[in-house]
Design an enzyme around this catalytic site. Structure first.
Site, PDB file in Angstrom:
ATOM      1  N   GLY A   1      35.968 104.895   9.328  1.00 16.06           N
ATOM      2  CA  GLY A   1      36.757 104.627  10.607  1.00 16.06           C
ATOM      3  C   GLY A   1      37.667 103.428  10.296  1.00 16.06           C
ATOM      4  O   GLY A   1      37.729 103.149   9.078  1.00 16.06           O
ATOM      5  N   SER A   2      38.479 102.865  11.366  1.00 23.16           N
ATOM      6  CA  SER A   2      39.554 102.205  11.200  1.00 23.16           C
ATOM      7  C   SER A   2      38.871 100.733  10.493  1.00 23.16           C
ATOM      8  O   SER A   2      39.502 100.137   9.617  1.00 23.16           O
ATOM      9  CB  SER A   2      40.106 101.913  12.390  1.00 23.16           C
ATOM     10  OG  SER A   2      39.331 101.564  13.524  1.00 23.16           O
TER      11      SER A   2
ATOM     12  N   GLU B   1      36.673 100.310   8.554  1.00 26.28           N
ATOM     13  CA  GLU B   1      35.813 100.160   7.315  1.00 26.28           C
ATOM     14  C   GLU B   1      37.220 100.281   6.119  1.00 26.28           C
ATOM     15  O   GLU B   1      36.942 100.057   4.923  1.00 26.28           O
ATOM     16  CB  GLU B   1      35.096 101.506   6.994  1.00 26.28           C
ATOM     17  CG  GLU B   1      34.020 101.365   7.845  1.00 26.28           C
ATOM     18  CD  GLU B   1      34.023 101.374   9.219  1.00 26.28           C
ATOM     19  OE1 GLU B   1      33.463 100.517   9.830  1.00 26.28           O
ATOM     20  OE2 GLU B   1      34.766 102.267   9.669  1.00 26.28           O
TER      21      GLU B   1
ATOM     22  N   GLU C   1      27.680 111.421  10.160  1.00 27.05           N
ATOM     23  CA  GLU C   1      27.121 110.028   9.441  1.00 27.05           C
ATOM     24  C   GLU C   1      25.802 110.402   9.297  1.00 27.05           C
ATOM     25  O   GLU C   1      25.009 109.859   8.416  1.00 27.05           O
ATOM     26  CB  GLU C   1      27.247 108.886  10.571  1.00 27.05           C
ATOM     27  CG  GLU C   1      28.549 108.165  10.531  1.00 27.05           C
ATOM     28  CD  GLU C   1      29.479 108.864  11.664  1.00 27.05           C
ATOM     29  OE1 GLU C   1      30.492 108.189  11.698  1.00 27.05           O
ATOM     30  OE2 GLU C   1      29.069 109.981  12.114  1.00 27.05           O
TER      31      GLU C   1
ATOM     32  N   HIS D   1      30.965 103.676  10.259  1.00 27.56           N
ATOM     33  CA  HIS D   1      31.632 103.182  11.006  1.00 27.56           C
ATOM     34  C   HIS D   1      31.130 102.335  12.489  1.00 27.56           C
ATOM     35  O   HIS D   1      30.700 103.088  13.482  1.00 27.56           O
ATOM     36  CB  HIS D   1      32.659 104.217  11.632  1.00 27.56           C
ATOM     37  CG  HIS D   1      33.953 103.737  12.584  1.00 27.56           C
ATOM     38  ND1 HIS D   1      34.533 102.664  12.296  1.00 27.56           N
ATOM     39  CD2 HIS D   1      34.156 104.299  13.860  1.00 27.56           C
ATOM     40  CE1 HIS D   1      35.074 102.470  13.411  1.00 27.56           C
ATOM     41  NE2 HIS D   1      35.406 103.817  14.138  1.00 27.56           N
TER      42      HIS D   1
ATOM     43  N   HIS E   1      -0.226 112.287  12.313  1.00 26.80           N
ATOM     44  CA  HIS E   1       0.850 112.927  13.339  1.00 26.80           C
ATOM     45  C   HIS E   1       0.235 113.511  14.701  1.00 26.80           C
ATOM     46  O   HIS E   1       0.258 112.802  15.647  1.00 26.80           O
ATOM     47  CB  HIS E   1       1.834 114.208  12.680  1.00 26.80           C
ATOM     48  CG  HIS E   1       2.801 114.841  13.383  1.00 26.80           C
ATOM     49  ND1 HIS E   1       3.382 115.933  12.857  1.00 26.80           N
ATOM     50  CD2 HIS E   1       3.299 114.646  14.396  1.00 26.80           C
ATOM     51  CE1 HIS E   1       4.452 116.299  13.703  1.00 26.80           C
ATOM     52  NE2 HIS E   1       4.271 115.432  14.785  1.00 26.80           N
TER      53      HIS E   1
ATOM     54  N   GLY F   1       9.879 113.256   9.432  1.00 27.08           N
ATOM     55  CA  GLY F   1       9.967 114.387  10.305  1.00 27.08           C
ATOM     56  C   GLY F   1      11.085 114.452  10.984  1.00 27.08           C
ATOM     57  O   GLY F   1      11.188 115.424  11.815  1.00 27.08           O
TER      58      GLY F   1
END
Length: 526
Positions: free
Chosen positions: A25-26, A28, A47, A70, A280, A400
């Site tokens: 993004g800007s 980065e 992402e 970002h 779980h 998971g």
């Protein structure tokens, strides 16, 4: 005096963090400016896929990896995928952009308010440097914390910091190294050996850390020396032992009561490289049978501290295996041959039974194939048919969280270019990381995706019965054609309709990514 960016780039280069997974993004762009030619930027289209690819790559290579996200929005998109990296103890260094310093307090657009708190408690360490000159040191701490804790770390950097002049005290960080040694002390070693020698019927439980640390063959040697049955720890994300070995009993069920039942008749349970335990489904009962002791060996101090029962030794499982191999006498009785391949169940429908698919993979793919699996409802069929005898043969979303499978397969294929890689992905989970197909196409990775389409969230159907909610909505996902989706991302695809057609397709070895869509009958995880 060089800039903060230049010092940081040089530090990363010296540490070998030259493959960067990101979606910029800007905020980065200033970090990515003037990136040295030795760096490789791997672009992901979301992402979540970025973190999944980095997770697979880091697990496959055994090295820390840099992830570039970002600000708050990109970091938020990545958090679901990050849960898997946390559970698999993957050392990701997550570097996020931040607004310029004067804009953070007024909460300007794309400012990440309280950035270091955003990713907690997921990451092992998070920070935003107090000043530009502290960025290289903080970046080094992010790397060393990730290595020492074997857990992702997070660093937010205001983008005006990168062009700032680095002070002379930034330069010593370039030569830093941090190392760790975790062998038991002599008294601890004597106690541990005594416990194992005194056991009449010891049982081994091995965790994914065994495979991560390259101890797969060492674990086999120890089990054969002890002539001990072996279970893989519940919620397994790596395979620590050959699943057809005569001593292997399978993956422990992820419930308290069934785990205790598996331990009955054993006076000592030795757990190596696993937390105790990652349950779980809630199936309550006693943690351990009467007369059974549990001894955990892990280099994860947090896992040792939070275990609800047993004794723990915080040490390297590799050092402990070596210690026991030297101290224990060899067994006179051989362990016997590996178990033979069973005939697969055939479906009573036009669709293939998952066992038919996995039998085809077992027979047609090379023995050293690395499988990245994200098809929970076919779990029982998978372990019944597959024959995995090599380290690094199995990867699964450790927490998971859906969305690891496709990106993880891409990352493993990038990290292990000397062996075949297959992603075994359910149609429910595929949608969470589908954009990874584009990255595979751009890099022309020879990864095979076997897409199991049953039109349902199969694992949830099983859980709906377990929880007594058979009328829950949202469990069907009809109308998806992944061949068309894959081709739109640039990946050749084929809809396979029969076992022989599948075997013929798997026998081919294209030098590019491909997707094989297979319609399968609905099955349950156990």
């Amino acid at each position: 005096m060089p800039s903060v960016r230049r010092v940081s780039h040089e530090f990363l280069e010296r540490q070998g963090l030259t493959t960067v997974f990101g979606n910029p993004g800007s905020n980065e762009l200033p970090f990515l400016a003037e990136l040295p030619d030795s760096f490789r930027y791997v672009l992901g289209l979301h992402e979540g896929a970025v973190v999944g690819m980095a997770d697979g790559y880091a697990q496959a290579t055994g090295r820390p990896v840099l992830v570039n996200l970002h600000a708050a929005s990109g970091s938020g998109n990545a958090m679901g995928a990050l849960t898997n990296a946390v559970a698999s103890r993957t050392p990701l260094v997550v570097l996020a952009g931040q607004q310029v310093r004067p804009a953070i307090g007024p909460e300007a657009n794309l400012a990440s308010v309280d950035a270091s708190a955003l990713m907690k408690p997921l990451v092992g360490w998070a920070a935003e440097p107090a000043c530009a000159q502290d960025v290289p040191r903080a970046l080094a701490q992010a790397l060393f914390e990730a290595e020492l804790q074997r857990r992702p770390t997070y660093l937010s950097v205001p983008y005006d910091d990168w062009a700032a002049e680095a002070g002379e005290n930034c330069l010593p960080v370039l030569d830093r190294r941090v190392r760790r040694a975790e062998s038991p002390a002599a008294q601890q070693a004597d106690w541990l050996v005594g416990q194992v020698r005194a056991a009449r019927r010891p049982l081994l439980v091995l965790g994914g850390d065994i495979d991560t640390a390259g101890l797969f063959d060492d674990a086999v040697a120890l089990a054969e020396r002890l002539n001990s049955p072996v279970w893989a720890a519940p919620s397994q994300f790596r395979l620590p032992f050959p699943n057809r070995h005569p001593l292997f009993r399978g993956v422990l069920p992820a419930g308290i009561a069934p785990v205790a039942r598996a331990f009955e008749g054993h006076d000592l349970v030795l757990v190596l490289g696993a937390p105790v335990f990652r349950y779980h489904e809630y199936l309550p009962g006693r943690y351990l049978p009467e007369g059974t002791r549990l001894l955990q060996v892990t280099d994860d101090a947090s896992a040792a501290a939070r275990a609800p029962m047993g004794e723990a030794l915080v040490a390297s499982p590799g050092a402990v295996i070596d210690l026991l191999m030297k101290a224990l006498p060899a067994q006179a009785t051989p362990t016997g041959p590996y178990r033979s391949d069973p005939e697969p169940v055939t479906a009573k429908s036009p669709h293939l039974h998952p066992e038919e698919v996995f039998a085809a993979l077992r027979d047609e793919m090379p023995r050293d194939t690395a499988y990245v699996v994200e098809s929970t409802s076919t779990n029982a069929s998978w372990w019944k048919q597959m024959d995995l005898r090599h380290s690094g043969s199995y990867y699964f979303p450790a927490a998971g969280g859906l969305g690891f499978g496709l990106p993880g397969a891409v990352g493993v294929a990038m990290g292990q270019q000397d062996r075949p890689v297959v992603g075994v992905i359910g149609d429910g989970s595929a949608n969470y990381g589908i954009t990874a197909l584009w990255t595979a196409a751009q890099h022309q990775l020879p990864v095979t995706v076997v897409l199991l389409r049953n039109g349902s969230y199969g694992a949830l159907r099983w859980f709906s019965g377990l929880l007594g909610v058979p009328d829950a909505p949202g469990l069907d996902i009809p109308g998806l054609d992944f061949t068309r989706i894959a081709e739109g991302y640039g990946v050749p695809a084929q809809h396979v309709t029969g076992a022989e057609e599948l075997r013929a397709a798997l026998a081919e070895r294209p030098g590019h990514p491909r997707l094989l869509q297979v319609d399968t009958a609905l099955t349950s995880p156990s």
